[in-house]
Design a protein around this motif. Structure first.
Motif, mmCIF file in Angstrom:
data_model
loop_
_atom_site.group_PDB
_atom_site.id
_atom_site.type_symbol
_atom_site.label_atom_id
_atom_site.label_comp_id
_atom_site.label_asym_id
_atom_site.label_seq_id
_atom_site.Cartn_x
_atom_site.Cartn_y
_atom_site.Cartn_z
ATOM 1 N N ILE A 53 11.810 12.430 -12.386
ATOM 2 C CA ILE A 53 10.370 12.604 -12.601
ATOM 3 C C ILE A 53 9.860 13.829 -11.860
ATOM 4 N N SER A 54 8.663 14.247 -12.244
ATOM 5 C CA SER A 54 7.916 15.270 -11.525
ATOM 6 C C SER A 54 6.441 14.933 -11.648
ATOM 7 N N ASP A 55 5.600 15.684 -10.970
ATOM 8 C CA ASP A 55 4.144 15.495 -11.021
ATOM 9 C C ASP A 55 3.729 14.061 -10.702
ATOM 10 N N PHE A 56 4.361 13.462 -9.725
ATOM 11 C CA PHE A 56 4.103 12.066 -9.370
ATOM 12 C C PHE A 56 2.804 11.942 -8.582
ATOM 13 N N GLU A 57 1.941 11.028 -9.008
ATOM 14 C CA GLU A 57 0.728 10.655 -8.288
ATOM 15 C C GLU A 57 0.658 9.142 -8.293
ATOM 16 N N ALA A 58 0.325 8.535 -7.153
ATOM 17 C CA ALA A 58 0.245 7.077 -7.110
ATOM 18 C C ALA A 58 -0.776 6.611 -6.092
ATOM 19 N N ILE A 59 -1.298 5.415 -6.345
ATOM 20 C CA ILE A 59 -2.194 4.738 -5.416
ATOM 21 C C ILE A 59 -1.744 3.291 -5.296
ATOM 22 N N ASP A 60 -2.083 2.675 -4.177
ATOM 23 C CA ASP A 60 -1.783 1.263 -3.960
ATOM 24 C C ASP A 60 -2.771 0.724 -2.938
ATOM 25 N N ALA A 61 -2.803 -0.583 -2.825
ATOM 26 C CA ALA A 61 -3.672 -1.241 -1.854
ATOM 27 C C ALA A 61 -2.969 -2.484 -1.346
ATOM 28 N N ARG A 69 -0.804 1.808 -9.128
ATOM 29 C CA ARG A 69 -0.869 2.638 -10.328
ATOM 30 C C ARG A 69 -0.167 3.955 -10.010
ATOM 31 N N ALA A 70 0.535 4.497 -11.009
ATOM 32 C CA ALA A 70 1.194 5.789 -10.815
ATOM 33 C C ALA A 70 1.241 6.544 -12.142
ATOM 34 N N CYS A 71 1.297 7.862 -12.029
ATOM 35 C CA CYS A 71 1.424 8.764 -13.171
ATOM 36 C C CYS A 71 2.545 9.749 -12.838
ATOM 37 N N PHE A 72 3.271 10.175 -13.863
ATOM 38 C CA PHE A 72 4.360 11.120 -13.654
ATOM 39 C C PHE A 72 4.711 11.769 -14.984
ATOM 40 N N THR A 73 5.612 12.725 -14.939
ATOM 41 C CA THR A 73 6.221 13.262 -16.154
ATOM 42 C C THR A 73 7.727 13.153 -15.984
ATOM 43 N N THR A 74 8.429 13.057 -17.107
ATOM 44 C CA THR A 74 9.880 12.917 -17.081
ATOM 45 C C THR A 74 10.498 13.721 -18.219
ATOM 46 N N TRP A 99 -11.854 7.298 -10.040
ATOM 47 C CA TRP A 99 -11.491 8.527 -9.336
ATOM 48 C C TRP A 99 -10.008 8.856 -9.458
ATOM 49 N N PHE A 100 -9.179 7.883 -9.884
ATOM 50 C CA PHE A 100 -7.747 8.144 -10.103
ATOM 51 C C PHE A 100 -7.599 8.558 -11.566
ATOM 52 N N GLU A 101 -7.909 9.815 -11.827
ATOM 53 C CA GLU A 101 -8.138 10.300 -13.175
ATOM 54 C C GLU A 101 -6.910 10.361 -14.077
ATOM 55 N N CYS A 102 -5.707 10.406 -13.529
ATOM 56 C CA CYS A 102 -4.534 10.555 -14.388
ATOM 57 C C CYS A 102 -4.188 9.261 -15.132
ATOM 58 N N PHE A 103 -4.712 8.125 -14.691
ATOM 59 C CA PHE A 103 -4.341 6.824 -15.272
ATOM 60 C C PHE A 103 -5.495 6.292 -16.110
ATOM 61 N N ASP A 104 -5.303 6.250 -17.426
ATOM 62 C CA ASP A 104 -6.317 5.750 -18.356
ATOM 63 C C ASP A 104 -5.741 4.521 -19.059
ATOM 64 N N ALA A 105 -6.066 3.340 -18.564
ATOM 65 C CA ALA A 105 -5.503 2.100 -19.090
ATOM 66 C C ALA A 105 -5.805 1.907 -20.571
ATOM 67 N N GLU A 106 -6.992 2.301 -20.993
ATOM 68 C CA GLU A 106 -7.357 2.134 -22.401
ATOM 69 C C GLU A 106 -6.458 2.999 -23.297
ATOM 70 N N ARG A 141 5.005 12.074 -20.624
ATOM 71 C CA ARG A 141 4.078 11.472 -19.664
ATOM 72 C C ARG A 141 4.507 10.030 -19.427
ATOM 73 N N GLY A 142 4.351 9.590 -18.179
ATOM 74 C CA GLY A 142 4.698 8.224 -17.843
ATOM 75 C C GLY A 142 3.679 7.606 -16.908
ATOM 76 N N TYR A 143 3.575 6.300 -16.973
ATOM 77 C CA TYR A 143 2.594 5.562 -16.185
ATOM 78 C C TYR A 143 3.249 4.291 -15.659
ATOM 79 N N VAL A 144 2.817 3.874 -14.475
ATOM 80 C CA VAL A 144 3.383 2.684 -13.839
ATOM 81 C C VAL A 144 2.241 1.804 -13.359
ATOM 82 N N TRP A 145 2.400 0.486 -13.500
ATOM 83 C CA TRP A 145 1.442 -0.472 -12.963
ATOM 84 C C TRP A 145 2.155 -1.788 -12.704
#
Length: 171
Positions: A53-61, A69-74, A99-106, A141-145
């Motif tokens: 992967i590249s361009d990895f962005e992620a958030i957690d709580a 949630r995470a976004c990446f490219t592969t 505010w976590f703009e790369c992840f659009d669940a819809e 593009r890839g997404y993780v949840w």
């Protein structure tokens, strides 16, 4: 005196509402730095493999196991992923904070419904009753949840674990 007390109640309610909103949308989340093996997929034989992967962005709580949630490219093509990795047929992406703009669940959900993307199992029971899901689009593009799985749905409702589920952790 009555007007003062009414105004005080309104101010306190607004402050409490603002505080709750802030905590839900911003307060508990933190950005996660890339570790090198951030996205793994489970093969049909049950073995997990890291995904390039590249361009990895992620958030957690820490406040909930389903806030990841995470976004990446592969460079992996959708056809290669489909031929190698285990599908996740009941994938339903969960909303991320605005505010976590790369992840659009819809968008992700619509693409999965229209077969414009595919969902794969990343890690089963990453937390008890919670699976990590990866969706991949044809353009890389890839997404993780995280998503509650069938065992979690039953156990979290206070019922005993169904047959085939691991035993719930003791509290």
């Amino acid at each position: 005196m009555g007007k003062f007390l009414a105004a005080l109640i309104v101010v306190c309610a607004l402050a409490a509402g603002g505080g709750i909103y802030y905590l839900q949308v911003y307060g508990y989340y933190e950005r996660i730095e890339a570790q090198g093996d951030d996205v793994v997929l489970t093969r049909a034989d049950g073995v997990t493999e890291p995904l390039p992967i590249s361009d990895f962005e992620a958030i957690d709580a820490d406040s909930s196991p389903i806030r990841y949630r995470a976004c990446f490219t592969t460079p992996l093509t959708l056809d290669e992923a489909t031929a190698t990795y285990a599908d996740y047929p009941r994938a339903e992406p969960l909303n991320a904070p605005g505010w976590f703009e790369c992840f659009d669940a819809e968008e992700i959900g619509e693409a999965l419904e229209d077969d414009d993307a595919r969902a794969f199992l990343s890690v089963e029971n990453i937390h008890y009753g919670i699976d990590r899901i990866v969706a991949i689009f044809p353009d890389g593009r890839g997404y993780v949840w995280h998503q509650i799985n069938a065992c979690g749905e039953v156990v979290f409702d206070g019922q005993p674990a169904p047959e085939g589920c691991p035993p719930p952790p003791s509290e």
